[in-house]
Design a protein around this motif. Sequence first.
Motif, mmCIF file in Angstrom:
data_model
loop_
_atom_site.group_PDB
_atom_site.id
_atom_site.type_symbol
_atom_site.label_atom_id
_atom_site.label_comp_id
_atom_site.label_asym_id
_atom_site.label_seq_id
_atom_site.Cartn_x
_atom_site.Cartn_y
_atom_site.Cartn_z
ATOM 1 N N SER A 4 -4.305 -1.043 -8.103
ATOM 2 C CA SER A 4 -5.648 -0.464 -8.044
ATOM 3 C C SER A 4 -5.633 0.779 -7.159
ATOM 4 O O SER A 4 -4.805 0.914 -6.257
ATOM 5 C CB SER A 4 -6.651 -1.483 -7.507
ATOM 6 O OG SER A 4 -6.272 -1.942 -6.228
ATOM 7 N N GLU A 5 -6.582 1.665 -7.429
ATOM 8 C CA GLU A 5 -6.710 2.903 -6.664
ATOM 9 C C GLU A 5 -7.048 2.587 -5.208
ATOM 10 O O GLU A 5 -7.874 1.721 -4.927
ATOM 11 C CB GLU A 5 -7.811 3.765 -7.273
ATOM 12 C CG GLU A 5 -8.040 5.077 -6.542
ATOM 13 C CD GLU A 5 -9.202 5.891 -7.106
ATOM 14 O OE1 GLU A 5 -9.308 7.059 -6.727
ATOM 15 O OE2 GLU A 5 -9.995 5.359 -7.901
ATOM 16 N N GLY A 6 -6.415 3.290 -4.287
ATOM 17 C CA GLY A 6 -6.765 3.179 -2.878
ATOM 18 C C GLY A 6 -8.057 3.923 -2.602
ATOM 19 O O GLY A 6 -8.613 4.595 -3.486
ATOM 20 N N ASP A 7 -8.543 3.853 -1.374
ATOM 21 C CA ASP A 7 -9.839 4.447 -1.059
ATOM 22 C C ASP A 7 -9.753 5.836 -0.434
ATOM 23 O O ASP A 7 -10.773 6.448 -0.154
ATOM 24 C CB ASP A 7 -10.640 3.523 -0.141
ATOM 25 C CG ASP A 7 -9.931 3.218 1.171
ATOM 26 O OD1 ASP A 7 -8.823 3.726 1.398
ATOM 27 O OD2 ASP A 7 -10.500 2.472 1.972
ATOM 28 N N ASP B 259 0.846 -1.191 0.000
ATOM 29 C CA ASP B 259 0.000 0.000 0.000
ATOM 30 C C ASP B 259 0.874 1.231 0.000
ATOM 31 O O ASP B 259 1.816 1.333 0.794
ATOM 32 C CB ASP B 259 -0.909 0.032 1.236
ATOM 33 C CG ASP B 259 -2.041 -0.975 1.161
ATOM 34 O OD1 ASP B 259 -2.461 -1.321 0.031
ATOM 35 O OD2 ASP B 259 -2.515 -1.412 2.221
ATOM 36 N N SER C 70 -4.635 9.907 -9.551
ATOM 37 C CA SER C 70 -6.047 10.021 -9.215
ATOM 38 C C SER C 70 -6.334 11.491 -8.967
ATOM 39 O O SER C 70 -5.506 12.200 -8.378
ATOM 40 C CB SER C 70 -6.389 9.191 -7.977
ATOM 41 O OG SER C 70 -7.781 9.199 -7.738
ATOM 42 N N SER D 117 -10.936 8.897 -3.017
ATOM 43 C CA SER D 117 -12.343 8.722 -3.399
ATOM 44 C C SER D 117 -13.290 8.898 -2.213
ATOM 45 O O SER D 117 -14.495 9.040 -2.411
ATOM 46 C CB SER D 117 -12.553 7.362 -4.052
ATOM 47 O OG SER D 117 -12.248 6.320 -3.152
ATOM 48 N N SER D 118 -12.755 8.936 -0.987
ATOM 49 C CA SER D 118 -13.612 9.197 0.172
ATOM 50 C C SER D 118 -14.108 10.644 0.177
ATOM 51 O O SER D 118 -15.068 10.964 0.865
ATOM 52 C CB SER D 118 -12.859 8.899 1.473
ATOM 53 O OG SER D 118 -11.826 9.842 1.678
#
Length: 193
Positions: A76-79, A47, A106, A82-83
Amino acid sequence: MIRPLSRVFAAALLYLGLSAPVLSQAAQVSISASPTPTQVGQNFGVDVRIDDVQDLYGFQFSLGFDPAVLRVAGSSEGDFLSSAGSTVSDPGTIDNDAGVLSYAYSVLVGPIPGASGSGVLLHVDFTALAAGTTALTFGDVLFLDSQLADIAVTVVPGSVAVTAVPEPASVGLLLAGLGLVAACRRSQSRGAA
């Protein structure tokens, strides 16, 4: 004796000194691998984290590694970003021959505030190819706030250690040797009785 004007000036300096904002430290970008160390042939995750960021609206970076030791299986995109809202992202272009995951990015969509706090920006799945240690290094680093101004970040490279898996023949030979030692001790203890 202190003059009245001097008292006002001293009071103003004291007030300004006490109320001045404390300069915050730069956000920190780092790597967290699990499990580490890992063994040859094992899949594991990494990560890319950010800690203590304010108003993160978008980011980009590349991640370098030793292609003789590791291979990227996917990303893959972390969260974290996008939070704060909808994003447009790309988890990067994989080049296992050169040992780089290039231009992962992102960015939030629309005129909204950026994300603040700490979390995962990108998750990368690796396969361990050979025993050794490889640095995980950052390049092409860019972090922006919601006004599209640069955010100062401290980048902390990481490393991954890969250990060799014991060969089955070696393990069998070790077990056979331990069995022989145990049998010899039993026969010695019977002979002594």
